[in-house]
Design a protein around this motif. Structure first.
Motif, PDB file in Angstrom:
ATOM      1  N   TYR A   7      34.098  47.069  54.328  1.00 11.93           N
ATOM      2  CA  TYR A   7      32.723  46.708  54.678  1.00 11.93           C
ATOM      3  C   TYR A   7      32.355  47.082  56.119  1.00 11.93           C
ATOM      4  O   TYR A   7      31.225  46.811  56.546  1.00 11.93           O
ATOM      5  CB  TYR A   7      32.501  45.209  54.477  1.00 11.93           C
ATOM      6  CG  TYR A   7      32.595  44.766  53.026  1.00 11.93           C
ATOM      7  CD1 TYR A   7      31.684  45.224  52.084  1.00 11.93           C
ATOM      8  CD2 TYR A   7      33.593  43.885  52.614  1.00 11.93           C
ATOM      9  CE1 TYR A   7      31.766  44.816  50.753  1.00 11.93           C
ATOM     10  CE2 TYR A   7      33.676  43.473  51.286  1.00 11.93           C
ATOM     11  CZ  TYR A   7      32.763  43.948  50.365  1.00 11.93           C
ATOM     12  OH  TYR A   7      32.854  43.540  49.046  1.00 11.93           O
ATOM     13  N   ASN A   8      33.270  47.686  56.862  1.00 10.78           N
ATOM     14  CA  ASN A   8      32.968  48.069  58.245  1.00 10.78           C
ATOM     15  C   ASN A   8      31.758  49.005  58.293  1.00 10.78           C
ATOM     16  O   ASN A   8      31.731  50.031  57.615  1.00 10.78           O
ATOM     17  CB  ASN A   8      34.162  48.776  58.893  1.00 10.78           C
ATOM     18  CG  ASN A   8      35.307  47.833  59.189  1.00 10.78           C
ATOM     19  OD1 ASN A   8      35.373  46.737  58.632  1.00 10.78           O
ATOM     20  ND2 ASN A   8      36.214  48.258  60.046  1.00 10.78           N
ATOM     21  N   GLY A   9      30.771  48.660  59.115  1.00  7.64           N
ATOM     22  CA  GLY A   9      29.560  49.472  59.197  1.00  7.64           C
ATOM     23  C   GLY A   9      28.533  49.144  58.133  1.00  7.64           C
ATOM     24  O   GLY A   9      27.433  49.706  58.138  1.00  7.64           O
ATOM     25  N   GLY A  10      28.898  48.257  57.209  1.00  7.01           N
ATOM     26  CA  GLY A  10      27.953  47.809  56.187  1.00  7.01           C
ATOM     27  C   GLY A  10      27.032  46.729  56.735  1.00  7.01           C
ATOM     28  O   GLY A  10      27.007  46.455  57.936  1.00  7.01           O
ATOM     29  N   ALA A  57      19.465  39.889  58.498  1.00  8.34           N
ATOM     30  CA  ALA A  57      20.552  40.837  58.227  1.00  8.34           C
ATOM     31  C   ALA A  57      21.288  41.150  59.527  1.00  8.34           C
ATOM     32  O   ALA A  57      20.737  41.012  60.626  1.00  8.34           O
ATOM     33  CB  ALA A  57      19.999  42.124  57.612  1.00  8.34           C
ATOM     34  N   MET A  58      22.537  41.579  59.390  1.00  2.73           N
ATOM     35  CA  MET A  58      23.330  41.977  60.552  1.00  2.73           C
ATOM     36  C   MET A  58      24.427  42.929  60.096  1.00  2.73           C
ATOM     37  O   MET A  58      24.972  42.789  58.997  1.00  2.73           O
ATOM     38  CB  MET A  58      23.958  40.747  61.233  1.00  2.73           C
ATOM     39  CG  MET A  58      24.731  41.069  62.500  1.00  2.73           C
ATOM     40  SD  MET A  58      23.715  41.847  63.775  1.00  2.73           S
ATOM     41  CE  MET A  58      22.617  40.481  64.175  1.00  2.73           C
ATOM     42  N   GLU A  59      24.757  43.922  60.942  1.00  3.25           N
ATOM     43  CA  GLU A  59      25.799  44.890  60.613  1.00  3.25           C
ATOM     44  C   GLU A  59      27.183  44.260  60.751  1.00  3.25           C
ATOM     45  O   GLU A  59      27.393  43.368  61.581  1.00  3.25           O
ATOM     46  CB  GLU A  59      25.698  46.115  61.521  1.00  3.25           C
ATOM     47  CG  GLU A  59      24.477  46.973  61.268  1.00  3.25           C
ATOM     48  CD  GLU A  59      23.261  46.501  62.043  1.00  3.25           C
ATOM     49  OE1 GLU A  59      23.356  45.450  62.713  1.00  3.25           O
ATOM     50  OE2 GLU A  59      22.224  47.168  61.975  1.00  3.25           O
ATOM     51  N   VAL A 111      33.592  39.995  60.496  1.00  2.00           N
ATOM     52  CA  VAL A 111      33.224  39.941  61.909  1.00  2.00           C
ATOM     53  C   VAL A 111      31.950  40.759  62.071  1.00  2.00           C
ATOM     54  O   VAL A 111      31.922  41.941  61.728  1.00  2.00           O
ATOM     55  CB  VAL A 111      34.336  40.499  62.820  1.00  2.00           C
ATOM     56  CG1 VAL A 111      33.908  40.396  64.283  1.00  2.00           C
ATOM     57  CG2 VAL A 111      35.646  39.761  62.588  1.00  2.00           C
ATOM     58  N   LEU A 112      30.900  40.130  62.581  1.00  2.00           N
ATOM     59  CA  LEU A 112      29.623  40.812  62.759  1.00  2.00           C
ATOM     60  C   LEU A 112      29.540  41.444  64.144  1.00  2.00           C
ATOM     61  O   LEU A 112      30.216  41.024  65.078  1.00  2.00           O
ATOM     62  CB  LEU A 112      28.472  39.824  62.576  1.00  2.00           C
ATOM     63  CG  LEU A 112      28.397  39.095  61.230  1.00  2.00           C
ATOM     64  CD1 LEU A 112      27.210  38.134  61.236  1.00  2.00           C
ATOM     65  CD2 LEU A 112      28.287  40.081  60.074  1.00  2.00           C
ATOM     66  N   ALA A 125      29.203  47.921  51.337  1.00  2.00           N
ATOM     67  CA  ALA A 125      30.243  48.759  51.916  1.00  2.00           C
ATOM     68  C   ALA A 125      29.663  49.608  53.036  1.00  2.00           C
ATOM     69  O   ALA A 125      28.470  49.912  53.065  1.00  2.00           O
ATOM     70  CB  ALA A 125      30.857  49.643  50.837  1.00  2.00           C
ATOM     71  N   GLY A 126      30.519  50.001  53.955  1.00  2.00           N
ATOM     72  CA  GLY A 126      30.071  50.806  55.074  1.00  2.00           C
ATOM     73  C   GLY A 126      30.618  52.218  55.004  1.00  2.00           C
ATOM     74  O   GLY A 126      31.500  52.536  54.206  1.00  2.00           O
ATOM     75  N   CYS A 127      30.051  53.085  55.835  1.00  2.00           N
ATOM     76  CA  CYS A 127      30.480  54.479  55.894  1.00  2.00           C
ATOM     77  C   CYS A 127      30.604  54.879  57.357  1.00  2.00           C
ATOM     78  O   CYS A 127      29.687  54.636  58.147  1.00  2.00           O
ATOM     79  CB  CYS A 127      29.463  55.371  55.184  1.00  2.00           C
ATOM     80  SG  CYS A 127      29.867  57.139  55.250  1.00  2.00           S
TER      81      CYS A 127
END
Length: 272
Positions: free
Chosen positions: A198-201, A214-216, A228-229, A247-249
């Motif tokens: 989920y990093n970057g999600g 919302a928060m990254e 961890v935000l 999910a993040g990219c």
């Protein structure tokens, strides 16, 4: 609102004036906030402009060329107009702003437009005040229009150029433990969610005090379901709060190919 008529122009030419500025702030979510520098509320063309306590704007200046004209708003928080919670949540970021001049003694004389633009960075100060940057329309002209060759993908995950359907990479989770507003644990069902999945999600809160905000995500640790935000939420996070997490990219070729199977839409030059 009615533009300035002969009466307002005549008033401006007089030796003694009774002038005030009226500011219309339209947030990206459609909420409109109207403020005036006068010490009492004003009604201008049926719209009420509120005399928020303790705020001021630096002098307005405009140039004949395309240089960027900036102004700052400085003030204290007023829950009836500009609340600390809304500002910290980013609800006023990039809001559209118009500034008009009126005769507060006779608002029927119309308005004289002063400036149109957008709010930029909003800074919270330790003394309980805030400072907001007001950028003129020419600020947009400083943005780069073209693209340059880059090994990092220039598309954002899920946008029109990327084409990834985030619905297949978004999960619902429930908070099971809280360290603070930026560190907490969730229960989520996702077999692919290894460390950093989920990093970057983005976390979008469905219930609780932060619902709708919302928060990254800065970090995801699969063991224990720790999130961890990048920045703390503006309001407390509580056990039982429900969220959606995507999910993040990292915009690398590996993520594009192996995680999302989306190399065909990749906007990067990995081998140049």
């Amino acid at each position: 609102m009615k533009p300035a008529g002969a009466a307002l122009l005549s008033h401006l030419a007089g030796e003694v004036t009774t002038l005030a500025t009226c500011w219309t702030i339209t947030r990206r979510d459609g909420v409109v906030v109207r403020l005036t520098s006068h010490d009492d509320d004003l009604i201008v063309s049926t719209q009420t402009f509120y005399a928020a306590a303790g705020y001021s704007f630096t002098a307005l200046a405009a140039s004949a060329d395309t240089s960027v004209d900036n102004t700052e708003a400085v003030g204290i928080f007023d829950d009836a107009a500009l609340s600390e919670t809304d500002l910290r949540a980013g609800l006023f970021d990039f809001a559209e702003v118009t500034a008009d001049l009126v005769n507060w003694a006779d608002t029927s004389q119309g308005v004289m437009p002063l400036r149109s633009g957008f709010l930029g960075e909003v800074i919270m100060l330790p003394d309980g005040t805030f400072r907001a940057e007001f950028n003129g329309l020419t600020q947009r002209l400083t943005s780069s229009i073209g693209e340059v060759i880059s090994p990092v993908c220039r598309a954002d995950l899920g946008d029109a150029r990327c084409g990834v359907d985030l619905a297949g990479f978004t999960n619902t989770g429930t908070v099971t433990g809280v360290s603070d507003a930026a560190h907490f644990q969730i229960a989520v069902t996702e077999t692919r969610a290894v460390d950093d999945w989920y990093n970057g999600g983005v976390v979008v809160w469905q219930t609780g005090d932060n619902a709708g905000r919302a928060m990254e995500v800065r970090d995801w640790i699969a063991s224990g379901g720790t999130v961890v935000l990048f920045s703390p939420m503006s309001l407390p996070v509580a056990i039982g709060d429900v969220l959606e997490i995507s999910a993040g990219c990292d915009k690398s070729l590996a993520h594009c190919r192996d995680r999302f199977d989306n190399v065909v839409n990749r906007r990067a030059e990995d081998y140049v």
